[in-house]
Design a protein around this motif. Structure first.
Motif, PDB file in Angstrom:
ATOM      1  N   ASP A 171       0.804  -1.227   0.000  1.00  0.00           N
ATOM      2  CA  ASP A 171       0.000   0.000   0.000  1.00  0.00           C
ATOM      3  C   ASP A 171       0.838   1.279   0.000  1.00  0.00           C
ATOM      4  N   SER A 172       2.153   1.159  -0.073  1.00  0.00           N
ATOM      5  CA  SER A 172       3.039   2.322   0.052  1.00  0.00           C
ATOM      6  C   SER A 172       2.803   3.404  -0.989  1.00  0.00           C
ATOM      7  N   LEU A 173       2.355   3.039  -2.175  1.00  0.00           N
ATOM      8  CA  LEU A 173       2.144   4.046  -3.214  1.00  0.00           C
ATOM      9  C   LEU A 173       0.681   4.454  -3.351  1.00  0.00           C
ATOM     10  N   SER A 174      -0.233   3.565  -3.020  1.00  0.00           N
ATOM     11  CA  SER A 174      -1.653   3.838  -3.247  1.00  0.00           C
ATOM     12  C   SER A 174      -2.356   4.493  -2.058  1.00  0.00           C
ATOM     13  N   ASP A 175      -1.796   4.378  -0.869  1.00  0.00           N
ATOM     14  CA  ASP A 175      -2.412   4.906   0.342  1.00  0.00           C
ATOM     15  C   ASP A 175      -1.507   6.000   0.912  1.00  0.00           C
ATOM     16  N   LYS A 176      -2.003   7.233   0.938  1.00  0.00           N
ATOM     17  CA  LYS A 176      -1.178   8.371   1.368  1.00  0.00           C
ATOM     18  C   LYS A 176      -0.635   8.203   2.785  1.00  0.00           C
ATOM     19  N   ILE A 177      -1.461   7.700   3.693  1.00  0.00           N
ATOM     20  CA  ILE A 177      -0.990   7.554   5.070  1.00  0.00           C
ATOM     21  C   ILE A 177       0.080   6.467   5.157  1.00  0.00           C
ATOM     22  N   GLU A 178      -0.031   5.415   4.350  1.00  0.00           N
ATOM     23  CA  GLU A 178       0.993   4.375   4.353  1.00  0.00           C
ATOM     24  C   GLU A 178       2.290   4.895   3.737  1.00  0.00           C
ATOM     25  N   TYR A 179       2.176   5.734   2.703  1.00  0.00           N
ATOM     26  CA  TYR A 179       3.343   6.387   2.109  1.00  0.00           C
ATOM     27  C   TYR A 179       4.075   7.195   3.183  1.00  0.00           C
ATOM     28  N   ILE A 180       3.317   8.007   3.921  1.00  0.00           N
ATOM     29  CA  ILE A 180       3.901   8.851   4.962  1.00  0.00           C
ATOM     30  C   ILE A 180       4.526   7.992   6.061  1.00  0.00           C
ATOM     31  N   ARG A 181       3.843   6.941   6.461  1.00  0.00           N
ATOM     32  CA  ARG A 181       4.400   6.035   7.487  1.00  0.00           C
ATOM     33  C   ARG A 181       5.717   5.424   7.013  1.00  0.00           C
ATOM     34  N   SER A 182       5.747   5.007   5.748  1.00  0.00           N
ATOM     35  CA  SER A 182       6.971   4.401   5.206  1.00  0.00           C
ATOM     36  C   SER A 182       8.134   5.385   5.229  1.00  0.00           C
ATOM     37  N   VAL A 183       7.845   6.633   4.868  1.00  0.00           N
ATOM     38  CA  VAL A 183       8.882   7.661   4.872  1.00  0.00           C
ATOM     39  C   VAL A 183       9.348   7.940   6.298  1.00  0.00           C
ATOM     40  N   ARG A 184       8.400   8.079   7.212  1.00  0.00           N
ATOM     41  CA  ARG A 184       8.758   8.364   8.606  1.00  0.00           C
ATOM     42  C   ARG A 184       9.569   7.237   9.228  1.00  0.00           C
ATOM     43  N   LYS A 185       9.189   6.003   8.936  1.00  0.00           N
ATOM     44  CA  LYS A 185       9.910   4.850   9.480  1.00  0.00           C
ATOM     45  C   LYS A 185      11.301   4.749   8.862  1.00  0.00           C
ATOM     46  N   GLY A 186      11.387   5.074   7.588  1.00  0.00           N
ATOM     47  CA  GLY A 186      12.645   4.957   6.851  1.00  0.00           C
ATOM     48  C   GLY A 186      12.711   3.648   6.098  1.00  0.00           C
ATOM     49  N   LEU A 187      12.933   3.735   4.803  1.00  0.00           N
ATOM     50  CA  LEU A 187      13.053   2.523   3.989  1.00  0.00           C
ATOM     51  C   LEU A 187      14.343   1.801   4.356  1.00  0.00           C
ATOM     52  N   SER A 188      14.339   0.503   4.184  1.00  0.00           N
ATOM     53  CA  SER A 188      15.539  -0.277   4.479  1.00  0.00           C
ATOM     54  C   SER A 188      16.486  -0.265   3.281  1.00  0.00           C
ATOM     55  N   GLY A 189      17.712  -0.590   3.556  1.00  0.00           N
ATOM     56  CA  GLY A 189      18.706  -0.695   2.497  1.00  0.00           C
ATOM     57  C   GLY A 189      18.368  -1.773   1.484  1.00  0.00           C
ATOM     58  N   VAL A 190      17.598  -2.767   1.912  1.00  0.00           N
ATOM     59  CA  VAL A 190      17.164  -3.832   0.991  1.00  0.00           C
ATOM     60  C   VAL A 190      16.332  -3.223  -0.141  1.00  0.00           C
ATOM     61  N   VAL A 191      15.519  -2.220   0.187  1.00  0.00           N
ATOM     62  CA  VAL A 191      14.712  -1.554  -0.844  1.00  0.00           C
ATOM     63  C   VAL A 191      15.629  -0.871  -1.859  1.00  0.00           C
ATOM     64  N   VAL A 192      16.680  -0.221  -1.374  1.00  0.00           N
ATOM     65  CA  VAL A 192      17.632   0.441  -2.276  1.00  0.00           C
ATOM     66  C   VAL A 192      18.272  -0.592  -3.196  1.00  0.00           C
ATOM     67  N   LYS A 193      18.762  -1.666  -2.625  1.00  0.00           N
ATOM     68  CA  LYS A 193      19.422  -2.717  -3.409  1.00  0.00           C
ATOM     69  C   LYS A 193      18.467  -3.307  -4.445  1.00  0.00           C
ATOM     70  N   ASN A 194      17.244  -3.609  -4.040  1.00  0.00           N
ATOM     71  CA  ASN A 194      16.263  -4.181  -4.966  1.00  0.00           C
ATOM     72  C   ASN A 194      15.860  -3.190  -6.048  1.00  0.00           C
ATOM     73  N   THR A 195      15.798  -1.906  -5.695  1.00  0.00           N
ATOM     74  CA  THR A 195      15.443  -0.878  -6.680  1.00  0.00           C
ATOM     75  C   THR A 195      16.538  -0.741  -7.734  1.00  0.00           C
ATOM     76  N   VAL A 196      17.782  -0.734  -7.297  1.00  0.00           N
ATOM     77  CA  VAL A 196      18.904  -0.666  -8.244  1.00  0.00           C
ATOM     78  C   VAL A 196      18.824  -1.850  -9.211  1.00  0.00           C
ATOM     79  N   LYS A 197      18.569  -3.015  -8.684  1.00  0.00           N
ATOM     80  CA  LYS A 197      18.496  -4.224  -9.512  1.00  0.00           C
ATOM     81  C   LYS A 197      17.317  -4.165 -10.484  1.00  0.00           C
ATOM     82  N   LEU A 198      16.142  -3.775  -9.991  1.00  0.00           N
ATOM     83  CA  LEU A 198      14.947  -3.743 -10.830  1.00  0.00           C
ATOM     84  C   LEU A 198      15.025  -2.674 -11.913  1.00  0.00           C
TER      85      LEU A 198
END
Length: 141
Positions: free
Chosen positions: A17-44
């Protein structure tokens, strides 16, 4: 949320729901994305230099991000907003492969700039998203 969007977010290690739900987007940003997301994004996205630029780091230092449990709010929002624009491009063009091709091409509606060259600022990503919206609704500029 479409099945392809759910799949994309799952592949990246994000809450579906990180992209479709505004409150979940904000929660994700506040919590901080993990480095795994960065690594997977670079790969994808197959665009290491873009991620280096949006995070304001060096290519050799990017591996440090891969090990982070939680990135800063600023870096998390840069990453999530970039993923959101790529997702929108994939929906507009029908596939991530076509989206990646478009993002690497000079676009007249962006003053001849390549969308990827504008991703390092919020205003640049917003402009790219606006052009994608016009393409989506048949308002070719």
């Amino acid at each position: 949320m479409s099945a392809s969007q759910h799949k994309l977010l799952s592949e990246l290690g994000l809450n579906p729901d990180s992209l479709s739900d505004k409150i979940e987007y904000i929660r994700s940003v506040r919590k901080g994305l993990s480095g795994v997301v960065v690594k997977n994004t670079v790969k994808l996205l197959e665009n290491r230099e873009l991620i280096v630029r949006i995070l304001g780091t060096t290519s050799s230092n990017l591996n440090r991000y891969y090990r982070l449990k939680n990135m800063s709010r600023t870096d998390s929002e840069e990453m999530l907003d970039t993923i959101r624009v790529y997702d929108k491009a994939a929906r507009v063009f029908g596939s991530m492969e076509q989206a990646k091709e478009w993002i690497k091409s000079p676009i007249p509606a962006l003053s001849g700039e390549k969308p990827e060259d504008l991703f390092d600022t919020f205003e640049g990503r917003k402009w790219v998203a606006q052009v994608l919206g016009k393409i989506e609704y048949g308002e070719f500029v």
